[in-house]
Each structure stands twice: as C-alpha cells, then as structure tokens.
Design an enzyme around this catalytic site. Structure first.
Site, short mmCIF file in Angstrom:
data_model
loop_
_atom_site.label_atom_id
_atom_site.label_comp_id
_atom_site.label_asym_id
_atom_site.label_seq_id
_atom_site.Cartn_x
_atom_site.Cartn_y
_atom_site.Cartn_z
N ASP B 99 0.85 -1.18 0.07
CA ASP B 99 0.09 -0.15 0.09
C ASP B 99 0.95 1.25 0.08
O ASP B 99 2.11 1.28 0.04
CB ASP B 99 -1.07 -0.08 1.01
N ASP B 273 -7.42 -7.63 -0.30
CA ASP B 273 -6.47 -8.00 0.87
C ASP B 273 -7.13 -7.73 2.18
O ASP B 273 -8.24 -6.92 2.15
CB ASP B 273 -5.19 -7.19 1.05
#
Lengths: 382, 382
Positions: B99, B273
């Site tokens: 991320d 995720d």
C-alpha cells in the site's frame, strides 16, 4: 537402530557405549525410542510453545514433557483422557514424560497446604481448590497417558536448613513408595523416583540409596537448578551417581544451560528437560554454537548475516540477523517461532553431538571444541 | 499454466474466463503469476503474523501485502533495501503488493498534517517525525522492491460530507498523477491508481474516469470497508465498475469478510487483501465453510471433532475443537498459529472455488452452495 527398537511392548534402557562416566544408548517404549543423552522440550500445557509438533520432531526430539499442574487445571486430566489422551490431543505420537505436579504447586499455586497425605492448593488461574496426593498424581499421569511418570515429591527452595531438606526428602521417599504402589505393574511405561536432599551430601546419598532399593525403572535428580551455583549442582550429581543403579536411566529435572547439559552428561546423566530454549526463544535470546546471542541488541539491526549458517534448522541459515532483530523488536509472533526453533535445534544438535562423541570415546574432545566456540563468542561485527 | 507464465519480464493481466461481471485469469509478473480472483494475506511489518512464509504459500497464496507505513517506521525502507529488499528479507520470493502508507497514516499516526504536497506525521511507535509525499511513497515502495505499488491517496472516514469527499478525491487524483510520474516506466512492475469519492456516486465516477484516462496498469477501489454497510460498499463497486478498463486488474482494498469477497467478485473485482483471517486467527475466531466459529466458546471444551474435516489445511482436520479451545483459553501461541492457518486456508479455498466456478460459468451455483453452508451454521453439538 532407532526404528528397530520401536514397537517394543516393554519399557527398557540400553546403554550402547560409555565414555568415562558418560553413557549413550536408548530408552525403548511402545511409542518409540528415546536416544540418550536426551533433551526433552517442555510442552507445559499440551504444546511446546510456538512450535508445531512436527517441527519439534524434525528438530530431533524423541520425547516431550508435559506438566501435570498445568494440565490438571486446564484442560483437566479427565477431559484429556476423554479426548484420547495427551499424545492424541496434541498430535505427538511419540513418548511423553510428565512431572508429578509437585514442583509447580510449590512455585505457582496459591494457599498451599502440605500434609503427609499430599498437598492442597488453589489454582493460579481461577482460584479453584485442588488436591494432589502421590496416588492422585499417578492417576492424573495415567489419564494423560504419560509414558514416563514421576513420583510426587516435595522440592524445597535452596538455600534451606539441613533439617528442612531432610524432612522434605524423607517425605518424598514415603511418597515414592506410595507412588510406586499406585503405579503398579505397567510394562510399557515407567515411573521414576526422585532423589531429593537439598545441597546436603548425606541426605542426597540416603535418598538415592532408599530409592535404588525400591528397584524403580528410572531415577530423577530433583531439587537442583533452583538458584544454586552450578558447582553445587554438579557436586550433588557426583554425590548421588555412584548410588544410582548404573543400568537405569537418570534424569536431571529442569536443567539447564548448554554448559549444564554438557557437564551433567559427563557425570552420567541421561535425560534433561528445561524451558530455557523455548522461553528464551520467546524473548529474542538465541542459543548457538557461538554461545548466547541477544537478538534484541541493536548491533544486529543492519546485519545481513544469518544467525548461524551451520545450524540444522533452516531459519537460522536463511533469515538475516537484521530480520530476526526486527521481528523481536516488533513483538512479532514469527520471531518467537523462529528463535524457539533455532534454540531447540541447537539443544538437539548438542545432544546429538554428545551421543556421537560418547560412542567414539571422544566426549572430552567434543566438549573442549564446543566450549571453545562458546568462549570465542558471537561473530564480530561486520 | 501458472508455471508457464512465470519468468515473464512484463507485468500483464490475462482474463481466461468470464461469468457475468466476474472474471478469472492471472496477473503475470517476473516473480510469478497471481491467480485471480486473488486473496492477498497481509504481511504488515514484513511477516504474515504467526505464519511461516512456506505455510502461507502452501495455503495457496500467490502474493502477500506489505504496509509502507509500518515498514518505513520499522525497520525502515532504506534498511530493507540494504538487506536485499522485502522479498529477500522475509523469505517470500513471490510477488508482493504494497500500500502507499496513506491509510495507516490516517488511522495510526499522531499529529498528522495534510497539505497539497503530502502528509507529515509522528510515528505511533516512538513519536519520530516523518513525511510521506506521493514521490516518497513510490520511492519507499521501490526500496522495498514491491511488485505492485499503490499511489498515495487520502482516504476519508465515512460518513463524511460530499464536499469533504470531493476534496480528498480530487487531491488523490493529483497525487495519482505525481505517483505515476515518480513511478515512471517499470515494465515488470505496476503502480495502481486508487478510486476514491466516499459514498457519492458521481464522485466515484469522476475518480474512476480520471484514473482510467491515466492508463495505469491496475485500479484499486479505496475508502471502502471503513465502517459503512455492505450494501453501500457493493453499490460503490457497481458504480465504478463500468468506468474501470475491463482488461486491467481491479483491487478492492482492505476487504473483507468471506461474504464481501463473494459479492465483490460477482461485481468484477479481481484482488483483495484483509487482516480479518489473520487477526481473527489470533483471537480464536475461525472462518470455515460453516461460517464463523468462535473457538473461545465453552461449547467446544469437550468436542473431540475436528474443526472442519474437509479443510485443505491439516490442522483443521487433525486437532480437536476441544484442543483448539484449550489453546485459545490458555493464550498459547500455537492456537494463534493453527487458527490463522485454518482461516487463510479457508479464504484461499474460497478464492480457488470461485476461480474454478467462473471458469465453468457456474459462479452463481457456487455462491448459492457456499452461502447455504454459512447459513446452516456450525456443526450441532454432539
């Protein structure tokens, strides 16, 4: 050889080689053989903490230890029996040794009351009342399905007065008789008596002689590694060794550091258990051929080298010290898993090395080389 | 097929079958293929908590996620780079998605200050000052060696005003341009833009259209699963789906429950995720074909049955519910290890089932059977 002795229906002990007072061989049980000298990882509450049982086996353990005190309180001995016994419950089909619960009652439980009959106490978990007698301890160990059981004993803290040590030792002898009677005849299993007597030679000898006369299947040395200096412990081993039947296994309870293991094997001890490698592993402390390595130390933060490229356990060879340091600092469970495994690998490696050395009559050389490695210490900084 | 696409030097996405809006296929990267729809276990600080990386792989993961925020603070991106990158450090040679750090800056860091340039904040670990800009986030992801990188975005908490959602979305679009410029040309890797816009359809469409015009290699849908009802999340997916290039992978960030995964795959999402399976695993909560099973519940205390005898993960088949309950109650690390693995196994099993069903044009049937199992609930007591 190990596979050859599996499937026996008798508990037995075979010495295959001696080197001075040290011995190597194997204990045979219906659940498999235990190569001696043996280190038994501690599976306190039905798990060797942070390890899958197949890993514990892969690391070289032939046997693990379970704690009566913890298991009787949670999940409960009768419950474990209903679940098929401790081996089945924890997925460890090989031998299990259990202690009697006495030691942990003394160190963990609350409101203890000791009488000739046994000990009553309250659980450290929920305050519930419990009783442990020699007979109940053997009953619990039977419910768990333990292969090698211990008599209930009273373990005094050192230092203590000779009188106090004698009282506890004599009580433990009477409890040994009651434990042996409760255990009865179980050809595939064993009950060990426990030598007590504090740090007093004559008491230790009296205890060893009286237990030897009971013709038990094995003998534990208890009440040591409870804070006394190593030389006191070693002297007590030397004191009792001549009085313990040579053809029976000898188990030094709760010991110890790698150096303790080496020095005790030299003095004729066959079996050991200790929380040290597993507990240290959960706190970032590794045992290696370099001695103790504290992975919390900032000097590892940028070190790309593996902890020990000669380890039998892959994580010690593939992960960097920097990564292990990071996991420890970040309180990551994987750090505990990896370092616990690394420590058990080193302990088993050490035992395997001693077994091989004894077989070749070269234990002194092995010990010298091993201690040289510890004395040299960890790798120098890059 | 999976092995056949490994070793490519280009990042690419291939759709092999469609079933209504759902798609199955694979993302190719130099580090291996990612079967889609894919669930990516979260490896926050360089470890999928309580799991060995070879277990994560054995459970079916083709890719794991790393968090820029955690890794930049500890052990530090430059340090990870010196150690050979995140793949090498954590012993995960397959693809890694990172991320941008933005989300955790908003949820974890202290004294945040957001400007057009980026965000400054203080570490939740030691209070140290840090800055994250679109350029620095891409730099960090490059230092980590991430295969699939995310633009820095601003994720607002829901509910929020339309004006606030619009401001953050427009800022995120400008940051997408800067992130893309910083990322440049990296054929073997990808940078995804992130669709924002809160729960406002026109803002979500504006964001998707603007990002699509940038011709990025993939598109994330962010700012969802932050507390809003599931129907809002699904409506937002339906809203943006027609505006996202069909031949590019779509990644729904931070999602979700097994039901969220199923419903989002149905709506054309390819990648997910979520910390749910791993976090729940550390708290005694299991995900199975029976739905959620709370192993802390006393009804498991005497249950000798395995958690799920059809699980792909051996521990779910060989350990009793009673043992898992015991481990959870005793706070044993092994309990966390086993249940985390069981949960990841179920998540991967679910994804594999959806991939197979889409390939056969039978996703609706698969979903119906799966939901039937969840609705039936856990096994009745013995």
């Amino acid at each position: 050889m190990i596979d050859g002795v599996m499937g026996t229906d008798q508990f037995s002990f075979t010495i295959t080689a001696r080197d001075s007072r040290a011995r190597t061989g194997f204990v045979s049980t219906p659940r498999g053989a235990i190569r001696t000298p043996a280190f038994m990882p501690v599976g306190t509450a039905g798990t060797v903490k942070a390890m899958h049982p197949n890993e514990v086996r892969a690391l070289g353990a032939d046997i693990v230890l379970g704690n009566v005190y913890h298991l009787m309180l949670r999940p409960g001995a009768e419950r474990v029996a209903r679940l098929g016994g401790l081996h089945h419950m924890m997925n460890w089909p090989r031998p299990i040794l259990t202690d009697s619960g006495g030691f942990q009652v003394m160190s963990l439980a609350k409101l203890r009351k000791l009488t000739e009959k046994g000990v009553t106490f309250r659980s450290h978990i929920d305050g519930s009342a419990h009783e442990l007698t020699p007979e109940r301890s053997i009953e619990i160990q039977g419910l768990l399905g333990s292969d090698i059981q211990m008599q209930l004993d009273e373990c005094v803290k050192l230092p203590c007065s000779d009188k106090e040590a004698e009282r506890a030792m004599e009580l433990s002898l009477r409890w040994a008789e009651r434990s042996a009677a409760a255990f009865g005849q179980q050809p595939g299993k064993a009950m060990f008596g426990i030598v007590q007597g504090g740090a007093v030679e004559r008491l230790r000898i009296r205890s060893a002689q009286a237990l030897a006369a009971m013709d038990l299947k094995g003998y534990s040395i208890g009440g040591l590694a409870v804070g006394e200096p190593q030389d006191v412990m070693l002297r007590m081993i030397e004191t009792v060794e001549p009085f313990l039947p040579s053809h029976k296994p000898r188990y030094l309870m709760g010991v110890g550091t790698p150096d303790d293991l080496v020095e005790s094997v030299r003095r004729g001890v066959d079996m050991f258990d200790c929380v040290m490698p597993t507990r240290a592993g959960r706190h970032g402390l590794a045992y290696t051929r370099f001695g103790k390595v504290n992975l919390r130390n900032a000097r590892h933060a940028d070190d790309p080298r593996p902890l020990d490229e000669q380890s039998d356990w892959e994580p010690a060879r593939i992960y960097s010290r920097a990564y292990l340091h990071h996991l420890v600092k970040a309180d990551e469970i994987l750090g505990m898993m990896l370092i616990t495994g690394i420590n058990l690998a080193y302990y088993q490696h050490l035992m395997g090395g001693m077994r091989a050395a004894i077989a070749e009559g070269m234990l002194d050389d092995f010990v010298a080389v091993t201690k040289e490695g510890w004395a040299r210490g960890d790798l120098p900084p890059l």
